[in-house]
Design a protein around this motif. Structure first.
Motif, PDB file in Angstrom:
ATOM      1  N   LYS C   7       0.771  -1.153  -0.053  1.00  0.00           N
ATOM      2  CA  LYS C   7       0.033  -0.067   0.013  1.00  0.00           C
ATOM      3  C   LYS C   7       0.773   1.267   0.023  1.00  0.00           C
ATOM      4  O   LYS C   7       2.026   1.211   0.509  1.00  0.00           O
ATOM      5  N   PHE C   9       1.585   4.504   1.821  1.00  0.00           N
ATOM      6  CA  PHE C   9       1.634   5.066   2.980  1.00  0.00           C
ATOM      7  C   PHE C   9       2.138   6.215   3.008  1.00  0.00           C
ATOM      8  O   PHE C   9       3.440   6.764   2.539  1.00  0.00           O
ATOM      9  N   TYR C  11       3.072   9.892   5.441  1.00  0.00           N
ATOM     10  CA  TYR C  11       3.056  10.609   6.585  1.00  0.00           C
ATOM     11  C   TYR C  11       3.058  12.053   6.298  1.00  0.00           C
ATOM     12  O   TYR C  11       3.857  12.374   5.629  1.00  0.00           O
ATOM     13  N   VAL C  12       1.738  12.499   6.820  1.00  0.00           N
ATOM     14  CA  VAL C  12       1.696  14.034   6.448  1.00  0.00           C
ATOM     15  C   VAL C  12       2.094  14.775   7.853  1.00  0.00           C
ATOM     16  O   VAL C  12       1.556  14.714   8.883  1.00  0.00           O
ATOM     17  N   ARG C 121       1.849  23.036  -4.694  1.00  0.00           N
ATOM     18  CA  ARG C 121       0.730  22.495  -4.054  1.00  0.00           C
ATOM     19  C   ARG C 121      -0.054  21.718  -4.893  1.00  0.00           C
ATOM     20  O   ARG C 121      -0.695  20.696  -4.467  1.00  0.00           O
ATOM     21  N   LEU C 124       1.703  18.299  -5.405  1.00  0.00           N
ATOM     22  CA  LEU C 124       1.421  17.528  -4.060  1.00  0.00           C
ATOM     23  C   LEU C 124       0.064  16.973  -3.978  1.00  0.00           C
ATOM     24  O   LEU C 124      -0.163  15.760  -3.288  1.00  0.00           O
ATOM     25  N   ALA C 125      -0.911  17.742  -4.382  1.00  0.00           N
ATOM     26  CA  ALA C 125      -2.421  17.401  -4.386  1.00  0.00           C
ATOM     27  C   ALA C 125      -2.617  16.159  -5.148  1.00  0.00           C
ATOM     28  O   ALA C 125      -3.219  15.172  -4.607  1.00  0.00           O
ATOM     29  N   ASP C 126      -1.719  15.807  -6.211  1.00  0.00           N
ATOM     30  CA  ASP C 126      -1.990  14.747  -7.008  1.00  0.00           C
ATOM     31  C   ASP C 126      -1.287  13.505  -5.930  1.00  0.00           C
ATOM     32  O   ASP C 126      -1.929  12.362  -6.146  1.00  0.00           O
ATOM     33  N   ILE C 128      -0.972  13.158  -3.001  1.00  0.00           N
ATOM     34  CA  ILE C 128      -1.625  12.906  -1.833  1.00  0.00           C
ATOM     35  C   ILE C 128      -3.021  12.100  -2.377  1.00  0.00           C
ATOM     36  O   ILE C 128      -3.455  10.975  -1.779  1.00  0.00           O
ATOM     37  N   ALA C 129      -3.575  12.357  -3.523  1.00  0.00           N
ATOM     38  CA  ALA C 129      -4.832  11.846  -3.964  1.00  0.00           C
ATOM     39  C   ALA C 129      -4.495  10.317  -4.522  1.00  0.00           C
ATOM     40  O   ALA C 129      -5.424   9.535  -4.468  1.00  0.00           O
ATOM     41  N   GLY C 130      -3.201  10.271  -4.637  1.00  0.00           N
ATOM     42  CA  GLY C 130      -2.838   8.695  -5.063  1.00  0.00           C
ATOM     43  C   GLY C 130      -2.577   7.631  -3.685  1.00  0.00           C
ATOM     44  O   GLY C 130      -2.032   6.799  -3.992  1.00  0.00           O
ATOM     45  N   GLN C 131      -2.474   8.100  -2.614  1.00  0.00           N
ATOM     46  CA  GLN C 131      -2.263   7.307  -1.375  1.00  0.00           C
ATOM     47  C   GLN C 131      -3.360   6.150  -0.862  1.00  0.00           C
ATOM     48  O   GLN C 131      -4.738   6.953  -1.128  1.00  0.00           O
ATOM     49  N   ASP C 132      -2.835   5.405  -0.060  1.00  0.00           N
ATOM     50  CA  ASP C 132      -3.923   4.704   0.403  1.00  0.00           C
ATOM     51  C   ASP C 132      -4.200   4.881   1.833  1.00  0.00           C
ATOM     52  O   ASP C 132      -5.385   4.728   2.450  1.00  0.00           O
ATOM     53  N   ILE C 133      -3.119   5.018   2.433  1.00  0.00           N
ATOM     54  CA  ILE C 133      -3.127   5.181   3.933  1.00  0.00           C
ATOM     55  C   ILE C 133      -2.243   6.737   4.120  1.00  0.00           C
ATOM     56  O   ILE C 133      -1.275   6.751   3.965  1.00  0.00           O
ATOM     57  N   LEU C 134      -3.204   7.493   4.842  1.00  0.00           N
ATOM     58  CA  LEU C 134      -2.611   8.766   5.382  1.00  0.00           C
ATOM     59  C   LEU C 134      -2.425   8.949   6.640  1.00  0.00           C
ATOM     60  O   LEU C 134      -3.503   8.934   7.527  1.00  0.00           O
TER      61      LEU C 134
END
Lengths: 130, 100, 137
Positions: C7, C9, C11-12, C121, C124-126, C128-134
């Motif tokens: 997956k 992952f 880390y924000v 920005r 980065l939005a793209d 983030i949109a591709g992540q499974d677990i944030l």
């Protein structure tokens, strides 16, 4: 669907644990599974059995313990965060030379790997914090 | 993706960060202190209205009621959900990002 | 989810270090999580960019300086540290104010490469949109 939940804040100070609890209950009511709730940062304070709120207030720790018992929810407290903040089970108390332990029923102490595993095993990971 | 925001936009920048990084087609759910951002007539109302042209904004009803805010005060287009609706949003979207 | 699934992952990180424990305890999860062979990235947004500034010195505040640990992330195959350009600019910072965090690329004769990726920005939005677990702390 399987949900994992991460709680970063202690009870009473912040709404995070209340929100997480209500989310977990609603998910279970809808037939979903709450695979694991992981308590991290000050969130480990949710696991102290010494919490003694006044009678007209909710007892958040007891609510979690009940949920764990009724619906087989795995409540995991991060060991490193817990030891820093004085949340110990019998085993950790012994290992650290303390004469008391305070981990509430239904909670267990384990490592951060349990959080990652919750992310891998669950369909969604929900984060509640500050 | 479901984005949750739990902070007042008048105190912290969580909502701003969310609106800047949520792509079109997102679902944004205001919870806890975040619900105060959903009210009409604030300095951020136009930002929300603009966001709603491409994404959906929801507010958690129980948190709204707890703060004495009634649904008729909401910015037009914001939808109210209960905890069951929160669960549905989490399930319908492929992932969840919590702007704390 | 079957065994062996990888997956994404992320880390924000949005909080500065030391004022609260979130940055340190986030890094602890990153290090432990590295053993699980997932597709890991870190994002530094808003005040999170202060977590990786150069020249941190904590000797006078009684806390451990954990910033050198970010340099070790490459050894754990964590090589994607996204930094939002707008966050730097808003704070009067540039990439030169950040640590030189690098990794050795095994697919390129162990050439040393920067782990920090300064992105807009929108970029980065793209991501983030591709992540499974944030994971947010």
């Amino acid at each position: 669907m399987k949900f994992g939940i991460l709680i970063n804040e202690g009870p009473y100070q912040h709404q995070a644990s209340d929100s997480a609890y209500l989310f977990a209950k609603a998910a279970i009511d809808k037939g979903h599974e709450v695979f694991r709730v992981f308590f991290y940062h000050d969130g480990v304070q949710n696991a102290t059995c010494l919490s003694s709120p006044p009678q007209d207030d909710r007892n958040i720790t007891a609510l979690w313990s009940e949920l764990a018992k009724e619906h087989n929810v795995d409540l995991v407290v991060c060991v490193a965060a817990a030891l820093r903040r004085g949340i110990l089970d019998e085993n950790e108390a012994k290992r650290n030379g303390k004469d008391a332990h305070n981990l509430a029923d239904g909670f267990r102490i384990s490592g951060l790997g349990q959080l990652i595993e919750a992310g891998i095993q669950s369909d969604r990971l929900m984060v509640f914090g500050d | 993706m479901l984005h949750t925001v739990n902070k007042s936009p008048f105190e912290r920048n969580s909502l701003d960060a969310c609106l800047g990084l949520a792509k079109a087609g997102s679902a944004i759910l205001l919870i806890e202190d975040g619900v105060v951002g959903a009210i009409k007539g604030t300095t951020i109302e136009s930002k929300l209205t603009e966001t709603m042209q491409s994404s959906k904004i929801y507010v958690l009803g129980p948190d709204l009621a707890a703060r004495g805010l009634s649904e008729d005060k909401l910015v037009d287009g914001i939808q109210v959900v209960d905890y069951g609706g929160f669960v549905d949003l989490a399930a319908e979207n492929t992932a969840v990002q919590s702007w704390l | 989810m079957s065994e062996g699934t990888i997956k994404k992952f992320m880390y924000v990180n949005r909080k500065p270090p030391y004022g609260t424990v979130y940055a340190l305890e986030s890094l602890e999860v990153v290090l432990i999580g590295a053993a699980f062979d997932q597709d890991v990235s870190l994002a530094f947004i808003g005040d999170g960019v202060y977590q990786i500034t150069k020249g941190q010195s904590t000797s006078d505040i009684g806390m451990k300086n954990f910033s050198p640990t970010y340099n070790a992330l490459g050894d754990y195959d964590i090589t994607k540290l996204y930094v939002e350009q707008e966050s730097l600019t808003e704070r009067g910072l540039s990439v030169d104010d950040l640590m030189d965090i690098v990794y050795e690329d095994e697919d390129d004769d162990w050439a040393e490469k920067p782990s920090i990726r300064v992105v807009s920005r929108a970029e980065l939005a793209d991501v983030i949109a591709g992540q499974d677990i944030l994971l947010n702390f």
